[in-house]
Every structure is written in C-alpha cells, then in structure tokens.
Design an enzyme around this catalytic site. Structure first.
Site, mmCIF file in Angstrom:
data_model
loop_
_atom_site.group_PDB
_atom_site.id
_atom_site.type_symbol
_atom_site.label_atom_id
_atom_site.label_comp_id
_atom_site.label_asym_id
_atom_site.label_seq_id
_atom_site.Cartn_x
_atom_site.Cartn_y
_atom_site.Cartn_z
ATOM 1 N N ARG A 82 1.190 -0.956 0.645
ATOM 2 C CA ARG A 82 0.516 0.077 -0.381
ATOM 3 C C ARG A 82 0.717 0.845 -0.029
ATOM 4 O O ARG A 82 1.754 1.647 0.945
ATOM 5 C CB ARG A 82 -1.253 -0.274 1.187
ATOM 6 C CG ARG A 82 -1.817 1.123 1.647
ATOM 7 C CD ARG A 82 -2.154 1.627 2.785
ATOM 8 N NE ARG A 82 -2.375 3.356 3.034
ATOM 9 C CZ ARG A 82 -1.588 3.338 3.976
ATOM 10 N NH1 ARG A 82 -2.248 2.864 5.067
ATOM 11 N NH2 ARG A 82 -1.680 4.552 4.431
ATOM 12 N N HIS A 126 -2.792 10.621 0.839
ATOM 13 C CA HIS A 126 -1.994 10.571 2.371
ATOM 14 C C HIS A 126 -1.279 12.128 2.492
ATOM 15 O O HIS A 126 -0.143 12.055 3.088
ATOM 16 C CB HIS A 126 -1.596 9.461 2.398
ATOM 17 C CG HIS A 126 -0.977 8.831 3.802
ATOM 18 N ND1 HIS A 126 -1.019 7.740 3.831
ATOM 19 C CD2 HIS A 126 -0.254 9.697 4.425
ATOM 20 C CE1 HIS A 126 -0.423 7.396 5.231
ATOM 21 N NE2 HIS A 126 0.142 8.720 5.861
ATOM 22 N N GLU A 171 -6.863 8.335 6.785
ATOM 23 C CA GLU A 171 -7.287 8.563 7.819
ATOM 24 C C GLU A 171 -7.623 9.680 8.573
ATOM 25 O O GLU A 171 -7.002 11.183 8.110
ATOM 26 C CB GLU A 171 -5.687 9.194 8.722
ATOM 27 C CG GLU A 171 -5.457 7.295 9.551
ATOM 28 C CD GLU A 171 -3.470 6.949 10.029
ATOM 29 O OE1 GLU A 171 -3.869 6.242 10.421
ATOM 30 O OE2 GLU A 171 -3.275 8.410 10.108
ATOM 31 N N ASN A 292 -6.828 1.668 10.105
ATOM 32 C CA ASN A 292 -5.775 1.280 10.766
ATOM 33 C C ASN A 292 -5.764 1.769 12.270
ATOM 34 O O ASN A 292 -6.426 2.407 12.748
ATOM 35 C CB ASN A 292 -4.635 3.415 10.114
ATOM 36 C CG ASN A 292 -4.202 2.902 8.721
ATOM 37 O OD1 ASN A 292 -4.270 2.180 8.727
ATOM 38 N ND2 ASN A 292 -4.274 4.083 8.805
ATOM 39 N N TYR A 294 -3.139 1.814 15.966
ATOM 40 C CA TYR A 294 -1.999 1.657 16.797
ATOM 41 C C TYR A 294 -2.566 1.435 18.780
ATOM 42 O O TYR A 294 -1.998 0.653 19.243
ATOM 43 C CB TYR A 294 -1.534 2.704 16.992
ATOM 44 C CG TYR A 294 -0.890 2.661 15.605
ATOM 45 C CD1 TYR A 294 0.201 2.484 15.110
ATOM 46 C CD2 TYR A 294 -0.827 3.688 14.512
ATOM 47 C CE1 TYR A 294 0.965 2.788 13.847
ATOM 48 C CE2 TYR A 294 -0.619 3.591 13.024
ATOM 49 C CZ TYR A 294 -0.038 3.114 12.796
ATOM 50 O OH TYR A 294 0.635 2.981 11.375
ATOM 51 N N GLU A 351 -2.638 -0.308 8.822
ATOM 52 C CA GLU A 351 -1.629 -0.299 9.465
ATOM 53 C C GLU A 351 -1.782 -0.958 10.637
ATOM 54 O O GLU A 351 -2.892 -0.513 11.212
ATOM 55 C CB GLU A 351 -1.214 1.393 9.294
ATOM 56 C CG GLU A 351 -1.206 2.272 8.341
ATOM 57 C CD GLU A 351 -0.850 3.479 8.353
ATOM 58 O OE1 GLU A 351 -0.718 4.677 9.166
ATOM 59 O OE2 GLU A 351 -1.249 4.666 7.668
#
Length: 445
Positions: A82, A126, A171, A292, A294, A351
């Site tokens: 990606r 992005h 995002e 994504n 985290y 991600e």
C-alpha cells in the site's frame, strides 16, 4: 528465525494478504524534481515547526531508490504494497495540466511491483494536499470534492489498467482533527472543522464514483484510523470529553460513508454545510473497510480547548512503546469486532506498527525485539477476532522503511528496515526477518 516466536494465525483465511504500507511524502523525497508542485507539508516543514527542523525534501529518497525498496518487499515475501500517490507530483497546481514526469514515476513503481509479484494498493490521498489548492481554501472549500474527483479520474485513467485496489483517503479523522483542532496547527473555528469534515466526505464519495465508473474490476475502500477513546480519570467531565472525541475520531467519516448518516450528536453541527442530496453523494458502494490501529487514546476535559478535550494521562499500569503509545493488543481485537458489527464490510488492516528509536550495533545489526513482541501480540489479537467471526482479510505493517514521521520528523522509527538518513543505506532489522519468516510459514502451511 525460529518459528517458536511466530504468532498463532490458524483462524485467518487461507487467502489472507500480508503486506506493508508507506506514503508518498514520508518516503519519496525529490520534492522539487521533475515538475512536482509544493504540498501543504512542504510549506509546513519550511516553517521550522517539525522536530529538529526536519523536512521531507530527501526523506528516504524512494523516488530514486524505488527498485531497491521493491527488492526489499520481494525479500520479505509480501503479497501487497500500500502506497500513496503525491497529488502535487502528478498535478502540480492540484488541477489543470498533468505532470507527465510525475505520472511516469508511478508507472515505473507499479510495473516494478507487478514484475516482483506484489499487488499495488494505491491510496489517492495521504495528507499531501497541493499548496496551490490550500491557497484556494483547501478542504474548507466545497469545490475540493470536484478537485479530488478530477485528480482521481487522472489516476484511474493512467493506472487503472494495472491497479485494481484503490483507497480514496487515508485517515480523514486525523488530518482534519490535527489540522484544525488538535496539535500545533490549532488555527480554525469549530464551524470550519465541521465544514472541512463534510467537504472531505463529499470528496470520498465523488472519488468512489469515478473509480467505479473508470476502472474495470475496481476494489474500493477508505482507510480509517480507529482508536478507542478512553477517559483519563473516573470524572464525569473526562468521560464526556472521551465520548466527544470518539465521535470526531471514530465516527464522522465511516458513519456517513458506510451508513449514510452522521452520528446523531454531529448532525446539527454539520447541517449548515449540507446541500440536498449530499448524503447520497457521500454514501457510495465500497468493497472493504481499511483500518489503521495503534493504541487507545486517553482523554481529559479541557475547558479552554476548541472542542473541550485534550490528551490526558495514560494509566500507570499500561505498557508503552518507546514513543509512549499504549500497548494494548486486546483493544485491537475489540476494535476489529466493533468495526465488523457496525459496518459489516470485509476489513483490511492497512496500518499497525511500533514506533521506537532503533539504532544498529557495531555489526550493523538492528535488534528490535520490542517490535517483534508487539507485532506477535497484535497479530494474535487479530487471529482471536477472526476466530470470533470477524471478516479480516489482510494485515499491512507500518512501515516498510523508517521514514518522515510528520511532526516527529526522523526521530521516530516505525520501519522493518532501518534507514541511515546520512547515506540512505537500508538495513533490514530483526523484525524484517521475523515477518519474512511468518509469511513463509503461512505459505508453506
């Protein structure tokens, strides 16, 4: 690499996709070569606001070293990559005349990937908005949806014969929130943030329609950063602040795009920026949900903040990555389950990764054992979600390379590959070998 340290992946689909992710501004460099226009991040870097006054001018020099980087991916054994196209590289003014040299770079990259047996996953945006469009109001201008549709049409015409996987935006909650309310660029009113949110949603819908009409066999999604928003304390004020941030962070983009309505608490705020038919323009058929993730975000009330919240203290008993992000793999499982329940789309994790301050030893070995343990725990959490029925179909590590990490500049490293920024030499880390071993083991099972 010993298989004893590999995660349990027995519940993942036989056709599960393993990949890596990057983005244009963070790795390409060559910001003033071959006709590329300036982006808003070039301008922001030149203000000196980035840590150590870093810029994206050279970054990882992927623009010149892409063949070497595709070679790294081939050595990893990943099935997909990606990446993002730099809008100002292919349309220096954001609209109007295309830049053939910029388009040709992505032709070369895509062809190199296909020759290596790696599927290109192209993200259209992005964060590197052309500066020329920012000067016309950027995402605050409703016309930005039409600008984005025209850019999408160019990319579809040029690359759609070889690329079938397209993401519209990466995002949107992050580049709106951090561009307009949180962080150093706190320069907008609440109403401007809401206008920006709506324009970006319109851009997504317009791009999805262009891709569907232009690319035979297109597989289309949007990439959302979803992190649980938790109160920093037991106070009612912090609980309310966390709930408010949750709507902005996790709800205002996927809800209208996938469900056809803004979260109830946002509808009155967005209404002044809406025109008849807008929700139908935004909620277009898509094929998958890009996730994504985290770590959870801990939130406190802050009366003088634009939206009444700010980042708060993390619980003392929660382990942290070297850059201070909580390590809570069960939050990943819960997020996957929540996305499945709410949106009912196949999920690709595009991600997930571990930020640290890796350095090679005297033998040029980068032993990033913390990253390996993190990835193992998070992949096992994903496997647990799949065993419970979550339709998760791929996992892409952030990132292939250490790179320009936005406001942190080059001080933070997320890569499976160490980049010596002085020489631009690439050194695969221990995690690189571990991930390659995982993929190889999956293929042989």
């Amino acid at each position: 690499m010993s298989t004893t340290r590999l995660p349990n992946t027995t519940s993942l689909r036989p056709d599960f996709i393993w990949g890596v992710s990057t983005s244009s501004f963070q790795i390409e460099g060559a910001t003033r070569e071959d006709g590329r226009g300036l982006s808003i991040w070039d301008t922001y870097c030149q203000s000196g606001a980035i840590r150590n006054h870093d810029t994206g001018d050279i970054a990882c020099d992927h623009y010149h070293r892409y063949r070497e980087d595709v070679g790294l991916m081939k050595a990893l054994g990943v099935e997909a990559y990606r990446f993002s196209v730099a809008w100002p590289r292919v349309l220096p003014q954001g609209c109007g005349s295309a830049n053939e040299a910029g388009l040709a770079f992505y032709d070369r990259l895509i062809d190199e990937l296909l020759a290596a047996g790696i599927e290109p996953w192209l993200c259209l945006y992005h964060w590197d908005l052309p500066q020329a469009l920012e000067e016309r109001g950027g995402w605050l201008n409703r016309e930005s949806a039409a600008w984005f549709a025209d850019y999408t049409a160019l990319a579809a015409r040029r690359f759609g014969d070889r690329v079938k996987r397209f993401a519209t935006l990466n995002e949107p909650s992050i580049f709106t929130l951090f561009g307009r309310s949180l962080g150093k660029r706190d320069r907008a009113s609440e109403d401007e943030l809401h206008r920006m949110i709506h324009s970006v949603n319109l851009a997504h819908g317009a791009a999805a329609d262009v891709l569907r009409a232009s690319v035979a066999g297109a597989s289309i999604g949007c990439i959302h950063n979803r992190q649980p928003c938790r109160p920093s304390s037991a106070s009612e004020a912090d609980a309310a602040a966390a709930a408010r941030l949750d709507v902005y962070w996790n709800g205002v983009f996927p809800d209208p795009q996938c469900l056809g309505a803004y979260p109830p608490s946002m509808r009155t705020a967005i209404e002044p920026h809406m025109q008849p038919g807008d929700m139908a323009r935004i909620c277009r058929p898509i094929d998958w949900f890009g996730l994504n993730h985290y770590s959870p975000v801990y939130v406190k009330a802050r009366a003088d903040a634009m939206l009444g919240y700010d980042f708060g203290d993390k619980p003392a008993d929660v382990p942290l990555t070297p850059i201070g992000w909580p390590i809570e793999p069960d939050a990943f499982r819960l997020t996957l389950e929540a996305v499945q329940e709410r949106y009912g789309l196949p999920i690709y994790v595009l991600e997930n990764g571990y930020g640290s301050f890796d350095q090679p030893d005297q033998k040029d070995v980068v032993n990033d054992s913390g990253r390996i343990e993190f990835l193992k725990a998070y992949i096992e959490a994903m496997n647990a979600a799949a065993s419970g029925g979550v339709d998760v179909r791929g996992y892409f590590i952030w990132s292939l390379l250490d790179n320009f990490e936005w406001d942190s500049g080059y001080s933070t490293r997320f890569g499976l590959t160490y980049v010596d920024y002085a020489s631009l030499r690439r050194i695969p880390k221990a995690s690189f070998g571990w991930y390659a071993g995982l993929i190889k083991a999956r293929h042989s099972s």
